[in-house]
Motif scaffolding. Structure first.
Motif, PDB file in Angstrom:
ATOM      1  N   LYS A   1       1.958  19.276 -56.306  1.00  0.00           N
ATOM      2  CA  LYS A   1       3.187  19.107 -55.527  1.00  0.00           C
ATOM      3  C   LYS A   1       4.023  20.386 -55.608  1.00  0.00           C
ATOM      4  O   LYS A   1       4.524  20.896 -54.613  1.00  0.00           O
ATOM      5  N   GLN A   2       4.110  20.902 -56.844  1.00  0.00           N
ATOM      6  CA  GLN A   2       4.943  22.076 -57.091  1.00  0.00           C
ATOM      7  C   GLN A   2       4.472  23.290 -56.304  1.00  0.00           C
ATOM      8  O   GLN A   2       5.272  24.025 -55.758  1.00  0.00           O
ATOM      9  N   ILE A   3       3.143  23.507 -56.277  1.00  0.00           N
ATOM     10  CA  ILE A   3       2.684  24.723 -55.584  1.00  0.00           C
ATOM     11  C   ILE A   3       2.184  24.422 -54.169  1.00  0.00           C
ATOM     12  O   ILE A   3       1.755  25.322 -53.466  1.00  0.00           O
ATOM     13  N   ASP A   4       2.188  23.151 -53.799  1.00  0.00           N
ATOM     14  CA  ASP A   4       1.747  22.715 -52.473  1.00  0.00           C
ATOM     15  C   ASP A   4       0.335  23.238 -52.151  1.00  0.00           C
ATOM     16  O   ASP A   4       0.110  23.896 -51.135  1.00  0.00           O
ATOM     17  N   GLY A   5      -0.578  22.978 -53.073  1.00  0.00           N
ATOM     18  CA  GLY A   5      -1.951  23.431 -52.857  1.00  0.00           C
ATOM     19  C   GLY A   5      -2.886  22.841 -53.904  1.00  0.00           C
ATOM     20  O   GLY A   5      -2.491  21.981 -54.703  1.00  0.00           O
ATOM     21  N   ALA A   6      -4.129  23.336 -53.892  1.00  0.00           N
ATOM     22  CA  ALA A   6      -5.138  22.834 -54.830  1.00  0.00           C
ATOM     23  C   ALA A   6      -4.917  23.429 -56.218  1.00  0.00           C
ATOM     24  O   ALA A   6      -4.686  24.637 -56.349  1.00  0.00           O
ATOM     25  N   VAL A   7      -4.976  22.579 -57.227  1.00  0.00           N
ATOM     26  CA  VAL A   7      -4.731  23.071 -58.591  1.00  0.00           C
ATOM     27  C   VAL A   7      -5.771  22.567 -59.573  1.00  0.00           C
ATOM     28  O   VAL A   7      -6.390  21.522 -59.381  1.00  0.00           O
ATOM     29  N   LEU A   8      -5.905  23.356 -60.624  1.00  0.00           N
ATOM     30  CA  LEU A   8      -6.708  22.978 -61.781  1.00  0.00           C
ATOM     31  C   LEU A   8      -5.744  23.062 -62.961  1.00  0.00           C
ATOM     32  O   LEU A   8      -5.038  24.067 -63.110  1.00  0.00           O
ATOM     33  N   VAL A   9      -5.683  21.994 -63.752  1.00  0.00           N
ATOM     34  CA  VAL A   9      -4.846  22.026 -64.965  1.00  0.00           C
ATOM     35  C   VAL A   9      -5.689  21.473 -66.089  1.00  0.00           C
ATOM     36  O   VAL A   9      -6.773  20.926 -65.846  1.00  0.00           O
ATOM     37  N   GLU A  10      -5.204  21.599 -67.309  1.00  0.00           N
ATOM     38  CA  GLU A  10      -5.928  20.948 -68.408  1.00  0.00           C
ATOM     39  C   GLU A  10      -4.977  20.414 -69.454  1.00  0.00           C
ATOM     40  O   GLU A  10      -3.861  20.908 -69.610  1.00  0.00           O
ATOM     41  N   ASP A  11      -5.431  19.404 -70.149  1.00  0.00           N
ATOM     42  CA  ASP A  11      -4.682  18.916 -71.293  1.00  0.00           C
ATOM     43  C   ASP A  11      -5.621  18.897 -72.484  1.00  0.00           C
ATOM     44  O   ASP A  11      -6.769  18.446 -72.376  1.00  0.00           O
ATOM     45  N   THR A  12      -5.144  19.417 -73.606  1.00  0.00           N
ATOM     46  CA  THR A  12      -5.986  19.524 -74.789  1.00  0.00           C
ATOM     47  C   THR A  12      -5.391  18.740 -75.930  1.00  0.00           C
ATOM     48  O   THR A  12      -4.166  18.742 -76.101  1.00  0.00           O
ATOM     49  N   CYS A  13      -6.227  18.079 -76.706  1.00  0.00           N
ATOM     50  CA  CYS A  13      -5.694  17.433 -77.903  1.00  0.00           C
ATOM     51  C   CYS A  13      -6.665  17.505 -79.068  1.00  0.00           C
ATOM     52  O   CYS A  13      -7.869  17.687 -78.887  1.00  0.00           O
ATOM     53  N   LEU A  14      -6.084  17.368 -80.248  1.00  0.00           N
ATOM     54  CA  LEU A  14      -6.863  17.355 -81.479  1.00  0.00           C
ATOM     55  C   LEU A  14      -6.744  15.939 -82.047  1.00  0.00           C
ATOM     56  O   LEU A  14      -5.621  15.468 -82.277  1.00  0.00           O
ATOM     57  N   CYS A  15      -7.872  15.286 -82.235  1.00  0.00           N
ATOM     58  CA  CYS A  15      -7.838  13.861 -82.587  1.00  0.00           C
ATOM     59  C   CYS A  15      -8.526  13.621 -83.927  1.00  0.00           C
ATOM     60  O   CYS A  15      -9.653  14.084 -84.140  1.00  0.00           O
ATOM     61  N   PHE A  16      -7.851  12.910 -84.828  1.00  0.00           N
ATOM     62  CA  PHE A  16      -8.404  12.610 -86.155  1.00  0.00           C
ATOM     63  C   PHE A  16      -9.069  11.234 -86.126  1.00  0.00           C
ATOM     64  O   PHE A  16      -8.413  10.237 -85.748  1.00  0.00           O
ATOM     65  N   ASN A  17     -10.325  11.171 -86.552  1.00  0.00           N
ATOM     66  CA  ASN A  17     -11.022   9.877 -86.510  1.00  0.00           C
ATOM     67  C   ASN A  17     -10.370   8.849 -87.429  1.00  0.00           C
ATOM     68  O   ASN A  17     -10.274   7.679 -87.073  1.00  0.00           O
ATOM     69  N   ALA A  18      -9.901   9.304 -88.608  1.00  0.00           N
ATOM     70  CA  ALA A  18      -9.277   8.359 -89.546  1.00  0.00           C
ATOM     71  C   ALA A  18      -8.016   7.746 -88.933  1.00  0.00           C
ATOM     72  O   ALA A  18      -7.611   6.650 -89.300  1.00  0.00           O
ATOM     73  N   LEU A  19      -7.415   8.452 -87.989  1.00  0.00           N
ATOM     74  CA  LEU A  19      -6.188   7.951 -87.347  1.00  0.00           C
ATOM     75  C   LEU A  19      -6.470   7.436 -85.932  1.00  0.00           C
ATOM     76  O   LEU A  19      -5.567   7.393 -85.094  1.00  0.00           O
ATOM     77  N   HIS A  20      -7.742   7.091 -85.705  1.00  0.00           N
ATOM     78  CA  HIS A  20      -8.153   6.505 -84.416  1.00  0.00           C
ATOM     79  C   HIS A  20      -7.716   7.346 -83.215  1.00  0.00           C
ATOM     80  O   HIS A  20      -7.235   6.820 -82.210  1.00  0.00           O
ATOM     81  N   GLY A  21      -7.863   8.657 -83.354  1.00  0.00           N
ATOM     82  CA  GLY A  21      -7.575   9.543 -82.210  1.00  0.00           C
ATOM     83  C   GLY A  21      -6.207  10.208 -82.244  1.00  0.00           C
ATOM     84  O   GLY A  21      -5.942  11.128 -81.486  1.00  0.00           O
ATOM     85  N   LEU A  22      -5.307   9.733 -83.127  1.00  0.00           N
ATOM     86  CA  LEU A  22      -4.016  10.419 -83.260  1.00  0.00           C
ATOM     87  C   LEU A  22      -4.239  11.722 -84.029  1.00  0.00           C
ATOM     88  O   LEU A  22      -5.246  11.834 -84.703  1.00  0.00           O
TER      89      LEU A  22
END
Ligand SMILES: O=c1[nH]c(=O)c2ncn([C@@H]3O[C@H](COP(=O)(O)OP(=O)(O)OP(=O)(O)O)[C@@H](O)[C@H]3O)c2[nH]1
Ligand SMILES: [Mg+2]
Length: 235
Positions: free
Chosen positions: A96-117
């Motif tokens: 919406k912001q650039i009024d065109g085709a975009v690629l973005v990413e979201d990254t996270c670090l997940c701890f198994n002992a904390l069920h993904g937190l």
């Protein structure tokens, strides 16, 4: 009794006869599809949008010239939720912001002992530091974790984003290596004696969550013919 024992024999020979035909047909369809790649017409090249200079650096190194894209540094909002949903929403906002085709990413670090937190928000690391991340697991024997990267491609405002997920398994260790990129010093991928931060960049880029997701993005660009054309037929 006789008919029951004969039936499987008949089925097996049928399959044996049919298999080569199926295989040949399958290959033919695959080749034919490769020849008629669907054309996707865009009014400007896909823009990779991020506010994170380190991410941008890695994406450029991994993709090189393999797909046509431009880049834009814009801070995207820190959203809450499941990684795929966050990534898609970032794509909708950026498109919406650039009024065109975009690629973005979201990254996270997940701890198994904390069920993904903790998942991740950039404020999390700023407040806790590397030691804090280790301390979060102090009560648990299981130090295993995974790095997750979800890219989203939106062809323009109003288009439903497509997601591409990459995941690298590893464990959380006391910080080692340069501290110039997020949690890299505390994440040691499985099969390596080094943390992400200790690895030369091109080594990290061979096995990283980001690399795995971008391989899928690249495959997608091979599947479709992305054309930039500024007329009425464009997205
Ligand atoms: O050690 C790391 N190795 C990586 O490979 C990596 N990729 C991202 N991060 C960090 O994770 C947090 C949330 O990430 P994030 O996806 O919300 O990104 P961001 O807010 O920095 O930028 P963006 O949302 O504008 O793209 C931020 O603190 C990023 O610095 C990484 N840390
Ligand atoms: Mg962010």
């Amino acid at each position: 009794m006789t008919s029951i024992s004969l039936l499987p024999k008949f089925d097996i020979s049928q399959n044996y006869l049919l298999n080569p035909i199926r295989v040949t047909l399958g290959l033919w369809v695959k080749e034919a599809m490769a020849l008629v790649r669907a054309e996707v017409v865009l009014k400007k090249p896909v823009t990779f949008v991020t506010g994170n200079a380190k991410k941008l650096e890695e994406v450029k190194m991994i993709l090189g010239n393999s797909i046509p894209f431009s880049t834009l540094r814009v801070d995207l909002p820190e959203l809450q939720g499941e990684p795929e949903e966050i990534s898609k929403e970032k794509a909708r906002i950026a498109a919406k912001q650039i009024d065109g085709a975009v690629l973005v990413e979201d990254t996270c670090l997940c701890f198994n002992a904390l069920h993904g937190l903790p998942g991740f928000e950039k404020w999390f690391l700023q407040k806790l530091g590397h030691e804090g991340l280790n301390n979060m697991l102090a009560a648990y024997k299981d130090k295993s974790a995974y790095a997750l990267c979800v890219f989203s491609l939106a062809l323009g405002p109003g288009f439903e984003p497509t997601t591409f997920v990459g995941r690298t398994e590893g464990k959380i260790v006391p910080a080692r290596g340069p501290a110039d990129f997020g949690w890299d010093p505390v994440f040691q991928p499985d099969g390596s004696d080094f943390t992400y931060a200790e690895m030369p960049k091109d080594e990290k880029n061979k096995i990283s969550h980001r690399r795995r997701a971008l391989d899928k993005v690249r495959d997608h660009f091979r599947e479709y013919d992305f054309v930039v054309r500024n007329d009425d037929s464009q997205v």
